[in-house]
Design a protein around this motif. Structure first.
Motif, short mmCIF file in Angstrom:
data_model
loop_
_atom_site.label_atom_id
_atom_site.label_comp_id
_atom_site.label_asym_id
_atom_site.label_seq_id
_atom_site.Cartn_x
_atom_site.Cartn_y
_atom_site.Cartn_z
N VAL A 39 0.83 -1.21 0.00
CA VAL A 39 0.00 0.00 0.00
C VAL A 39 0.87 1.26 0.00
CG1 VAL A 39 -1.73 -1.28 1.35
CG2 VAL A 39 -0.32 0.42 2.48
N ARG A 40 0.30 2.32 -0.53
CA ARG A 40 1.00 3.61 -0.57
C ARG A 40 0.24 4.69 0.18
NH1 ARG A 40 2.73 1.00 -5.05
NH2 ARG A 40 4.98 1.11 -5.36
N PHE A 41 -0.86 4.29 0.83
CA PHE A 41 -1.65 5.25 1.60
C PHE A 41 -1.82 4.69 3.01
CE2 PHE A 41 -2.80 5.40 -2.85
CZ PHE A 41 -2.60 6.74 -3.14
N PHE A 42 -1.17 5.33 3.95
CA PHE A 42 -1.14 4.83 5.32
C PHE A 42 -1.93 5.71 6.26
CE2 PHE A 42 2.48 2.73 3.46
CZ PHE A 42 2.54 1.51 4.11
N SER A 43 -2.39 5.10 7.35
CA SER A 43 -2.96 5.85 8.47
C SER A 43 -1.82 6.24 9.40
CB SER A 43 -3.96 4.96 9.20
OG SER A 43 -4.09 5.39 10.54
N LEU A 68 13.44 12.22 12.06
CA LEU A 68 14.23 11.29 11.25
C LEU A 68 13.44 10.83 10.02
CD1 LEU A 68 16.15 8.69 13.46
CD2 LEU A 68 17.07 10.33 11.80
N LYS A 69 12.15 10.54 10.25
CA LYS A 69 11.31 10.11 9.11
C LYS A 69 11.29 11.20 8.05
CE LYS A 69 7.50 8.98 11.30
NZ LYS A 69 6.10 8.58 11.45
N HIS A 70 11.19 12.45 8.51
CA HIS A 70 11.11 13.55 7.54
C HIS A 70 12.43 13.71 6.78
CE1 HIS A 70 9.17 16.89 5.65
NE2 HIS A 70 10.14 17.72 6.00
N ARG A 71 13.53 13.54 7.49
CA ARG A 71 14.83 13.63 6.80
C ARG A 71 14.95 12.53 5.74
NH1 ARG A 71 19.36 13.59 11.15
NH2 ARG A 71 20.71 13.53 9.33
N ILE A 72 14.46 11.34 6.10
CA ILE A 72 14.49 10.23 5.14
C ILE A 72 13.60 10.55 3.94
CG2 ILE A 72 13.79 7.81 4.79
CD1 ILE A 72 14.70 7.31 7.73
N ARG A 73 12.42 11.12 4.23
CA ARG A 73 11.51 11.48 3.12
C ARG A 73 12.18 12.48 2.17
NH1 ARG A 73 5.69 14.76 3.14
NH2 ARG A 73 5.65 14.96 0.86
N TYR A 118 4.11 9.13 2.21
CA TYR A 118 3.93 8.06 3.20
C TYR A 118 5.14 7.92 4.14
CZ TYR A 118 6.33 5.54 -0.59
OH TYR A 118 7.20 5.17 -1.59
N LEU A 119 6.29 8.41 3.70
CA LEU A 119 7.47 8.30 4.57
C LEU A 119 7.32 9.18 5.82
CD1 LEU A 119 10.34 8.15 1.91
CD2 LEU A 119 9.37 6.26 3.21
N ASP A 120 6.47 10.20 5.73
CA ASP A 120 6.13 11.00 6.92
C ASP A 120 4.96 10.39 7.67
OD1 ASP A 120 7.85 13.21 7.11
OD2 ASP A 120 6.77 14.32 5.55
N VAL A 121 4.02 9.83 6.94
CA VAL A 121 2.74 9.41 7.53
C VAL A 121 2.85 8.09 8.30
CG1 VAL A 121 0.36 8.74 7.01
CG2 VAL A 121 1.44 10.62 5.74
N CYS A 122 3.58 7.13 7.75
CA CYS A 122 3.71 5.81 8.40
C CYS A 122 4.17 5.97 9.84
CB CYS A 122 4.79 4.98 7.72
SG CYS A 122 4.33 4.31 6.16
N PRO A 123 3.55 5.26 10.77
CA PRO A 123 4.04 5.35 12.16
C PRO A 123 5.45 4.77 12.30
CG PRO A 123 2.31 3.68 11.98
CD PRO A 123 2.34 4.40 10.67
N LEU A 163 16.88 -2.09 1.92
CA LEU A 163 15.46 -1.89 1.66
C LEU A 163 14.89 -0.96 2.72
CD1 LEU A 163 13.71 -3.54 -0.43
CD2 LEU A 163 12.97 -4.95 1.49
N LEU A 164 13.89 -0.19 2.34
CA LEU A 164 13.20 0.66 3.31
C LEU A 164 11.72 0.26 3.29
CD1 LEU A 164 13.26 3.14 5.20
CD2 LEU A 164 12.86 4.57 3.18
N LEU A 165 11.20 -0.12 4.45
CA LEU A 165 9.79 -0.54 4.51
C LEU A 165 8.98 0.50 5.26
CD1 LEU A 165 9.66 -4.29 5.63
CD2 LEU A 165 9.23 -3.38 3.35
N GLY A 166 7.91 0.98 4.65
CA GLY A 166 6.91 1.76 5.36
C GLY A 166 5.97 0.77 6.01
N VAL A 167 5.60 1.02 7.27
CA VAL A 167 4.77 0.07 8.02
C VAL A 167 3.67 0.81 8.77
CG1 VAL A 167 4.78 -1.69 9.83
CG2 VAL A 167 6.78 -1.43 8.36
#
Ligand code: IYR
Length: 218
Positions: free
Chosen positions: A38-42, A80-85, A119-124, A190-194
């Motif tokens: 998925v590319r749309f996360f809560s 950190l998530k934002h820097r990765i994004r 999603y790199l910002d949104v994923c918990p 690999l980078l996994l959004g979860v």
């Protein structure tokens, strides 16, 4: 090899009778076949304990000479998530703007991907997987194969826990090693959004290859 060889212990898991074996395999397939990228996360939070158990499962994967040549960085820190994004989007913008040949961009059209990686910002959680070409014992073996198997087991464990994933391979992803301050001898794999899928989540209407196309029995 003698059954009393030093360093070996008995391994006698319960034997599964054939009928139950088939039933279990069918059930597991039905379960895994419901997994979708998925590319749309809560943004809803996901307990760290769930991520920890899933990483333990991944780290139970077989590996060359049992070196377990992997490291998982589970990121929930918003900065950190934002820097990765930002770093991923910078690379992907170059990819979509010409680094990927037109044929590749066309192959991705049905999936609606682009350089925007919100999603790199949104994923918990983001889980960055690193492959260790070298470790404390020296050179590791079959690193790519070993880490690939562990990554697959991680995705399966996360799915089983009710979590959706996005397998992201920002290219090049050297920035991950810098942002997450990983040592030399490691490379980002690999980078996994979860997380949970977002309530508006849609996925491409695709089907999977039938067994006859992906397997032969001789
Ligand atoms: N890494 C890029 C492009 C991309 C490539 C493949 I192959 C995909 O299956 C999906 C995306 C991106 O993440 O957008």
């Amino acid at each position: 090899m003698s059954s009393t060889q030093e360093g070996f212990i008995p391994y006698r898991p319960d034997r599964v009778p054939p009928d139950e074996m088939v039933a279990r395999a069918e059930r597991f397939h039905a379960h895994m076949d419901r997994r979708r990228t998925v590319r749309f996360f809560s943004p809803d939070p996901v307990p760290r304990a769930a991520i920890e158990h899933c990483i333990r499962t991944a780290s139970s994967a077989p590996s060359g000479a049992h070196r377990q040549p992997w490291h998982f960085v589970a990121v929930q820190d918003p900065n950190l998530k934002h820097r990765i994004r930002l770093a991923a989007e910078e690379e992907e913008a170059r990819n979509y703007a010409g680094r990927m040949p037109p044929e590749w961009v066309k192959a991705l059209e049905p999936f609606g991907t682009d350089a925007n990686k919100e999603y790199l910002d949104v994923c918990p959680w983001l889980i960055a997987i690193f492959a260790q070409n070298r470790g404390p014992e020296g050179k590791n073996y079959y690193v790519t194969e070993s880490v690939g198997i562990a990554a697959g087991m991680l995705i399966a464990a996360l799915h089983d826990a009710g979590l959706a994933t996005l397998t992201h391979t920002p290219s090049p992803m050297k920035f991950l090693k810098d942002v997450l301050e990983r040592p030399s001898g490691e490379r980002a794999y690999l980078l996994l959004g979860v997380g949970y899928p977002g309530s508006e989540c849609v996925v491409p209407d695709i089907s999977r290859k039938p067994l006859a196309e992906v397997a032969s029995f001789r």
